[in-house]
Design a protein around this motif. Structure first.
Motif, PDB file in Angstrom:
ATOM      1  N   LEU A  99       0.837  -1.196   0.000  1.00  0.00           N
ATOM      2  CA  LEU A  99       0.000   0.000   0.000  1.00  0.00           C
ATOM      3  C   LEU A  99       0.873   1.247   0.000  1.00  0.00           C
ATOM      4  CD1 LEU A  99      -2.671  -1.050   2.664  1.00  0.00           C
ATOM      5  CD2 LEU A  99      -2.860  -1.149   0.163  1.00  0.00           C
ATOM      6  N   SER A 100       0.503   2.230  -0.814  1.00  0.00           N
ATOM      7  CA  SER A 100       1.234   3.487  -0.848  1.00  0.00           C
ATOM      8  C   SER A 100       0.741   4.396   0.264  1.00  0.00           C
ATOM      9  CB  SER A 100       1.023   4.185  -2.208  1.00  0.00           C
ATOM     10  OG  SER A 100       1.585   3.412  -3.227  1.00  0.00           O
ATOM     11  N   SER A 101       1.671   5.120   0.894  1.00  0.00           N
ATOM     12  CA  SER A 101       1.299   6.060   1.943  1.00  0.00           C
ATOM     13  C   SER A 101       0.664   7.291   1.318  1.00  0.00           C
ATOM     14  CB  SER A 101       2.544   6.478   2.734  1.00  0.00           C
ATOM     15  OG  SER A 101       3.154   5.358   3.329  1.00  0.00           O
ATOM     16  N   PRO A 102      -0.391   7.841   1.947  1.00  0.00           N
ATOM     17  CA  PRO A 102      -0.954   9.100   1.435  1.00  0.00           C
ATOM     18  C   PRO A 102       0.077  10.209   1.564  1.00  0.00           C
ATOM     19  CG  PRO A 102      -1.860   8.558   3.594  1.00  0.00           C
ATOM     20  CD  PRO A 102      -1.079   7.362   3.153  1.00  0.00           C
ATOM     21  N   TYR A 103       0.108  11.096   0.575  1.00  0.00           N
ATOM     22  CA  TYR A 103       1.116  12.156   0.566  1.00  0.00           C
ATOM     23  C   TYR A 103       0.570  13.361   1.322  1.00  0.00           C
ATOM     24  CZ  TYR A 103       5.041  14.890  -1.177  1.00  0.00           C
ATOM     25  OH  TYR A 103       6.187  15.636  -1.264  1.00  0.00           O
ATOM     26  N   PRO A 104       1.199  13.741   2.448  1.00  0.00           N
ATOM     27  CA  PRO A 104       0.622  14.764   3.318  1.00  0.00           C
ATOM     28  C   PRO A 104       1.016  16.200   2.981  1.00  0.00           C
ATOM     29  CG  PRO A 104       2.505  13.781   4.392  1.00  0.00           C
ATOM     30  CD  PRO A 104       2.370  13.078   3.060  1.00  0.00           C
ATOM     31  N   TYR A 105       1.786  16.410   1.923  1.00  0.00           N
ATOM     32  CA  TYR A 105       2.297  17.755   1.624  1.00  0.00           C
ATOM     33  C   TYR A 105       1.618  18.282   0.362  1.00  0.00           C
ATOM     34  CZ  TYR A 105       5.655  15.745   4.805  1.00  0.00           C
ATOM     35  OH  TYR A 105       6.219  15.110   5.879  1.00  0.00           O
ATOM     36  N   ASP A 106       0.987  19.460   0.482  1.00  0.00           N
ATOM     37  CA  ASP A 106       0.194  19.950  -0.643  1.00  0.00           C
ATOM     38  C   ASP A 106       0.672  21.287  -1.201  1.00  0.00           C
ATOM     39  OD1 ASP A 106      -0.476  21.553   1.457  1.00  0.00           O
ATOM     40  OD2 ASP A 106      -2.631  21.117   1.410  1.00  0.00           O
ATOM     41  N   THR A 107       1.841  21.776  -0.741  1.00  0.00           N
ATOM     42  CA  THR A 107       2.362  23.039  -1.268  1.00  0.00           C
ATOM     43  C   THR A 107       3.204  22.771  -2.505  1.00  0.00           C
ATOM     44  OG1 THR A 107       2.427  24.028   0.942  1.00  0.00           O
ATOM     45  CG2 THR A 107       3.738  25.083  -0.782  1.00  0.00           C
ATOM     46  N   ASP A 131       8.953  15.605   2.085  1.00  0.00           N
ATOM     47  CA  ASP A 131       9.057  15.164   3.464  1.00  0.00           C
ATOM     48  C   ASP A 131      10.320  15.748   4.108  1.00  0.00           C
ATOM     49  OD1 ASP A 131       9.686  13.403   5.804  1.00  0.00           O
ATOM     50  OD2 ASP A 131       7.909  12.326   5.085  1.00  0.00           O
ATOM     51  N   PRO A 132      10.201  16.355   5.292  1.00  0.00           N
ATOM     52  CA  PRO A 132      11.379  16.968   5.922  1.00  0.00           C
ATOM     53  C   PRO A 132      12.455  15.960   6.319  1.00  0.00           C
ATOM     54  CG  PRO A 132       9.496  16.962   7.429  1.00  0.00           C
ATOM     55  CD  PRO A 132       8.975  16.551   6.085  1.00  0.00           C
ATOM     56  N   LEU A 133      12.108  14.667   6.387  1.00  0.00           N
ATOM     57  CA  LEU A 133      13.097  13.641   6.744  1.00  0.00           C
ATOM     58  C   LEU A 133      13.725  12.978   5.525  1.00  0.00           C
ATOM     59  CD1 LEU A 133      11.206  11.906   9.701  1.00  0.00           C
ATOM     60  CD2 LEU A 133      12.882  13.773   9.803  1.00  0.00           C
ATOM     61  N   SER A 134      13.364  13.454   4.342  1.00  0.00           N
ATOM     62  CA  SER A 134      13.863  12.818   3.118  1.00  0.00           C
ATOM     63  C   SER A 134      15.375  12.930   3.000  1.00  0.00           C
ATOM     64  CB  SER A 134      13.203  13.455   1.895  1.00  0.00           C
ATOM     65  OG  SER A 134      13.464  14.850   1.841  1.00  0.00           O
ATOM     66  N   TYR A 135      15.933  11.928   2.328  1.00  0.00           N
ATOM     67  CA  TYR A 135      17.368  11.865   2.042  1.00  0.00           C
ATOM     68  C   TYR A 135      18.211  12.027   3.314  1.00  0.00           C
ATOM     69  CZ  TYR A 135      16.189  11.794  -2.898  1.00  0.00           C
ATOM     70  OH  TYR A 135      15.681  11.447  -4.119  1.00  0.00           O
ATOM     71  N   ASP A 136      17.759  11.346   4.368  1.00  0.00           N
ATOM     72  CA  ASP A 136      18.544  11.240   5.602  1.00  0.00           C
ATOM     73  C   ASP A 136      18.925  12.614   6.172  1.00  0.00           C
ATOM     74  OD1 ASP A 136      19.495   9.478   7.488  1.00  0.00           O
ATOM     75  OD2 ASP A 136      21.513   9.402   6.646  1.00  0.00           O
ATOM     76  N   SER A 137      17.970  13.539   6.136  1.00  0.00           N
ATOM     77  CA  SER A 137      18.261  14.913   6.555  1.00  0.00           C
ATOM     78  C   SER A 137      18.633  15.011   8.030  1.00  0.00           C
ATOM     79  CB  SER A 137      17.064  15.815   6.266  1.00  0.00           C
ATOM     80  OG  SER A 137      15.923  15.417   7.009  1.00  0.00           O
ATOM     81  N   THR A 138      18.139  14.089   8.854  1.00  0.00           N
ATOM     82  CA  THR A 138      18.473  14.146  10.279  1.00  0.00           C
ATOM     83  C   THR A 138      19.952  13.874  10.525  1.00  0.00           C
ATOM     84  OG1 THR A 138      17.806  11.827  10.519  1.00  0.00           O
ATOM     85  CG2 THR A 138      16.163  13.519  11.048  1.00  0.00           C
ATOM     86  N   VAL A 139      20.568  13.087   9.636  1.00  0.00           N
ATOM     87  CA  VAL A 139      21.999  12.800   9.761  1.00  0.00           C
ATOM     88  C   VAL A 139      22.827  13.848   9.022  1.00  0.00           C
ATOM     89  CG1 VAL A 139      23.826  11.146   9.218  1.00  0.00           C
ATOM     90  CG2 VAL A 139      21.602  10.341  10.040  1.00  0.00           C
ATOM     91  N   ILE A 140      22.401  14.163   7.814  1.00  0.00           N
ATOM     92  CA  ILE A 140      23.149  15.134   7.001  1.00  0.00           C
ATOM     93  C   ILE A 140      23.018  16.535   7.573  1.00  0.00           C
ATOM     94  CG2 ILE A 140      23.261  16.201   4.716  1.00  0.00           C
ATOM     95  CD1 ILE A 140      22.366  13.493   3.590  1.00  0.00           C
ATOM     96  N   GLY A 141      21.840  16.860   8.099  1.00  0.00           N
ATOM     97  CA  GLY A 141      21.613  18.173   8.683  1.00  0.00           C
ATOM     98  C   GLY A 141      20.985  19.131   7.690  1.00  0.00           C
ATOM     99  N   GLU A 142      20.375  20.187   8.228  1.00  0.00           N
ATOM    100  CA  GLU A 142      19.711  21.191   7.401  1.00  0.00           C
ATOM    101  C   GLU A 142      20.675  22.250   6.888  1.00  0.00           C
ATOM    102  OE1 GLU A 142      16.640  21.285   6.241  1.00  0.00           O
ATOM    103  OE2 GLU A 142      16.233  19.351   7.169  1.00  0.00           O
ATOM    104  N   PRO A 147      10.310   8.211   4.041  1.00  0.00           N
ATOM    105  CA  PRO A 147      10.231   9.652   3.802  1.00  0.00           C
ATOM    106  C   PRO A 147      10.593  10.070   2.381  1.00  0.00           C
ATOM    107  CG  PRO A 147      12.343   9.135   4.770  1.00  0.00           C
ATOM    108  CD  PRO A 147      11.609   7.829   4.642  1.00  0.00           C
ATOM    109  N   ASN A 148      11.063   9.105   1.554  1.00  0.00           N
ATOM    110  CA  ASN A 148      11.589   9.491   0.239  1.00  0.00           C
ATOM    111  C   ASN A 148      10.609   9.300  -0.917  1.00  0.00           C
ATOM    112  OD1 ASN A 148      14.342  10.187   1.097  1.00  0.00           O
ATOM    113  ND2 ASN A 148      14.526   8.007   1.578  1.00  0.00           N
ATOM    114  N   TYR A 149       9.573   8.488  -0.716  1.00  0.00           N
ATOM    115  CA  TYR A 149       8.535   8.285  -1.716  1.00  0.00           C
ATOM    116  C   TYR A 149       9.122   7.942  -3.095  1.00  0.00           C
ATOM    117  CZ  TYR A 149       5.283  10.153   1.722  1.00  0.00           C
ATOM    118  OH  TYR A 149       4.517  10.357   2.859  1.00  0.00           O
TER     119      TYR A 149
END
Length: 626
Positions: free
Chosen positions: A19-27, A178-189, A253-255
């Motif tokens: 099942l595909s996750s619903p996409y919560p970002y609409d901007t 998604d704000p967590l995409s591409y391992d952003s928590t490790v790579i950093g903002e 988080p990467n869809y």
């Protein structure tokens, strides 16, 4: 000089679900730059007409019939009359965004000169275009994309002219991810991920602008065929494909889209890719695997090693880790790459290697931005002073730090290198007709302000530069500026700083405001601001004469002559006239020459024998007198 390369790799294990996750970002915004109307393209993507730009002019490519996509036929260019810096600024929720730019020249201006310019996103330079462009890119255009975080509610995509070349843009896409995409928590903002290759293996181009294959992030995937090193001696090379569903796709988080994993390439002798990169940057590589060959049905049947620039960085057994027809993605980071080619090899251990896709991102450090309060102040000044478009006051006042971002504005980093601050503003002779906003008091690092030779109005904010201002040049035309200068001097008495001021007023009499003060000069230093009580170090000049010619005066032993000239009738400033400082009046009219300095006795009275005729210089200031 040698560079060390450190490699970090990670496995992303799937959640086994179909099942595909619903996409919560609409901007999302897709802007047809230079276009005038909204439309839906052949891939069911909604585009809007050109908007959110700071300036520039609409244009049309020279041969629009060659472009199948409507958004590729029009463009916006920014002539130098719009300023060196121009931007698209979109109000968006804070978060992480996929930003994609289509750049095209196609001789739209008939000049046969592709322009040189830089592009920044969120104050960081990400793309640099230099003339001449490759012929195919100039004619057909090119897409560039990246991932970036937005923390101030605005996505800024800015263009900076090199020399006088006009930057150009064909289309712009800004899509929330998604704000967590591409391992952003490790790579950093603190990094932007700039695309240096996003490949789909064994298929043609896919995704936005290429096919109806969906990608929730709006990513486009390019065929790997132009990057794959062909071994002509290996006849075992094969393209694999399936229509079966692949589990663990379109998931947070990467869809990553399912179609990416439904094709793959394999070769018995191994696979090799060469990616062109820029040296001295870090790169994030993201691999995509799926065992889509039914023959492989247990662990150990397909095993291969991954080599990056001849270094073994990991071993892959797809079935062992996720089973068959399931997505596996694996990534690592290359640090301090010293070469301009990134070599990726899949070397067989058991059976032929297999790959579905490969992404390569440069980790570009985010440049410093201007302190938020100072951004507010500078934008307020832009409005109140009516700064013309030609000065390029768009986007962040100080960023990117490598640009002369806003004409006339000088910035420097804070001591802790965390942000940029405004230190100097030079807007002399710019034809400004507004007033100085109270928000200027937010510029707590301002040391020099020049507003000379402009037709400004209103009063000066009382707290202007009270902590830092060292140099201040200004002309105004309202009588109230006299009171504001007095307040400014009084306020600055506690700061042991210097203040200059130059004024213009337009009237012939004291009784009919505004009072005329022509080319006046105000100067003060330390506790003895303006007109000193117990020192010869204070100066103030103002028109105090009637009609007359210059005369010789005594200037501390030096005899100089005032310029011989007919002076306009001026009011006499006496005991009933305006008091520039308590107890300071002039009852003896003296000759006046513009741009010269009156010197005062300790008694505080004006006397003809005490004024100096040395012209004042912005460079020299009044230091000759101190």
């Amino acid at each position: 000089m040698s560079f060390f390369s450190l490699f970090f790799f990670f496995f992303s294990l799937p959640i086994l679900t179909t099942l595909s996750s619903p996409y919560p970002y609409d901007t999302s915004y897709r802007i047809d730059c230079g276009g005038q109307r909204n439309f839906t393209n052949t891939f069911n993507e909604s585009w809007i007409g050109d908007t959110f730009y700071s300036g520039g002019v609409m244009g049309l490519v020279a041969e629009p019939h060659r472009f199948t996509q409507q958004q590729e036929r029009t463009l916006r260019f920014f002539p130098i009359s719009s300023g060196k810096k121009n931007c698209y600024i979109l109000r968006v929720p804070n978060g992480r965004y996929y930003i994609r730019v289509f750049t095209i020249y196609d001789n739209y201006d008939g000049e046969l000169h592709s322009p040189s310019f830089d592009v920044s996103v969120e104050g960081t330079v990400v793309f640099s275009w230099r003339s001449p462009w490759p012929e195919d890119v100039s004619r057909d255009g090119a897409y560039s994309d990246l991932f970036a975080g937005v923390s101030d509610g605005e996505a800024d995509i800015c263009f900076y002219s090199i020399a006088t070349d006009p930057p150009v843009i064909g289309s712009l896409e800004v899509i929330e991810v998604d704000p967590l995409s591409y391992d952003s928590t490790v790579i950093g903002e603190e990094f932007l991920l700039v695309n240096y290759g996003r490949l789909t293996c064994g298929s043609g181009n896919q995704g936005s602008g290429f096919s109806n294959d969906s990608d929730k992030f709006g990513r486009a995937w390019q065929s790997d065929s132009g990057f794959r090193v062909v071994d002509t001696s290996d006849s075992s090379f094969r393209v694999l494909s399936t229509r079966r569903n692949i589990v663990s796709t379109d998931q947070r988080p990467n869809y990553f889209p399912m179609h990416l994993y439904q094709t793959a390439v394999t070769a018995r002798k191994g696979l090799e890719y060469e990616l062109v990169v820029d040296a001295k940057l870090d790169y994030l590589l993201w691999f995509h695997f799926a065992e889509i060959n039914e023959v492989v049905n247990k662990a150990g049947q397909r095993v291969f090693d991954v080599f990056i620039n001849q270094r073994n960085v990991g071993r892959i057994d797809i079935f062992k880790q996720v089973g068959s027809f399931a997505a596996l993605n694996w990534h690592y980071t290359v640090r301090n790459l010293s070469s301009t080619v990134l070599s990726v090899k899949l070397v067989p251990v058991v059976g032929p290697p297999l790959i579905c896709g490969l992404e390569n991102y440069a980790l570009v450090p985010k440049d410093m931005s201007t302190v938020p309060d100072q951004v507010i102040a500078m934008r307020a000044l832009k409005e109140s002073l009516r700064v013309p478009d030609r000065m390029g006051w768009n986007g962040d006042p100080c960023a990117p730090s490598s640009w002369d971002a806003w004409e006339g504005v000088t910035c420097h980093p804070k001591k802790d290198k965390s942000a940029l601050v405004v230190s100097q503003i030079d807007l002399g002779s710019q034809g400004l007709k507004g007033y100085v906003s109270e928000q200027i008091n937010l510029l707590s690092n301002l040391v020099s302000l020049n507003l000379t030779s402009n037709s400004l109005e209103g009063t000066l904010p009382l707290g202007l530069g009270q902590k830092t201002l060292v140099r201040f040049y200004v002309r105004f035309w309202y009588q109230s500026v006299m009171k504001s200068i007095q307040g400014l001097l009084a306020e600055n008495q506690r700061t042991n700083k210097e203040v200059w001021g130059r004024f213009v007023e337009k009237s012939q009499t004291l009784e009919t405001p505004p009072l005329e003060i022509d080319e006046g000069l105000c100067y003060g230093r330390g506790e003895n601001m303006g007109l000193m009580k117990d020192s010869h170090r204070g100066y103030f000049s103002t028109p105090v004469v009637g009609r007359g010619r210059g005369k010789e005066v005594d200037n501390g032993g030096d005899r100089k002559s005032a310029p011989s000239q007919e002076l306009p009738r001026q009011p006499t400033i006496g005991s009933s006239g305006p008091r520039l400082k308590t107890g300071i009046t002039n009852t003896n009219p003296v000759p006046y020459a513009p741009n010269h300095v009156l010197k005062y006795k300790d008694s505080g009275d004006f006397e003809a024998a005490q004024w100096s005729m040395t012209p004042w210089s912005l460079e020299k200031g009044l230091h000759d007198y101190l």
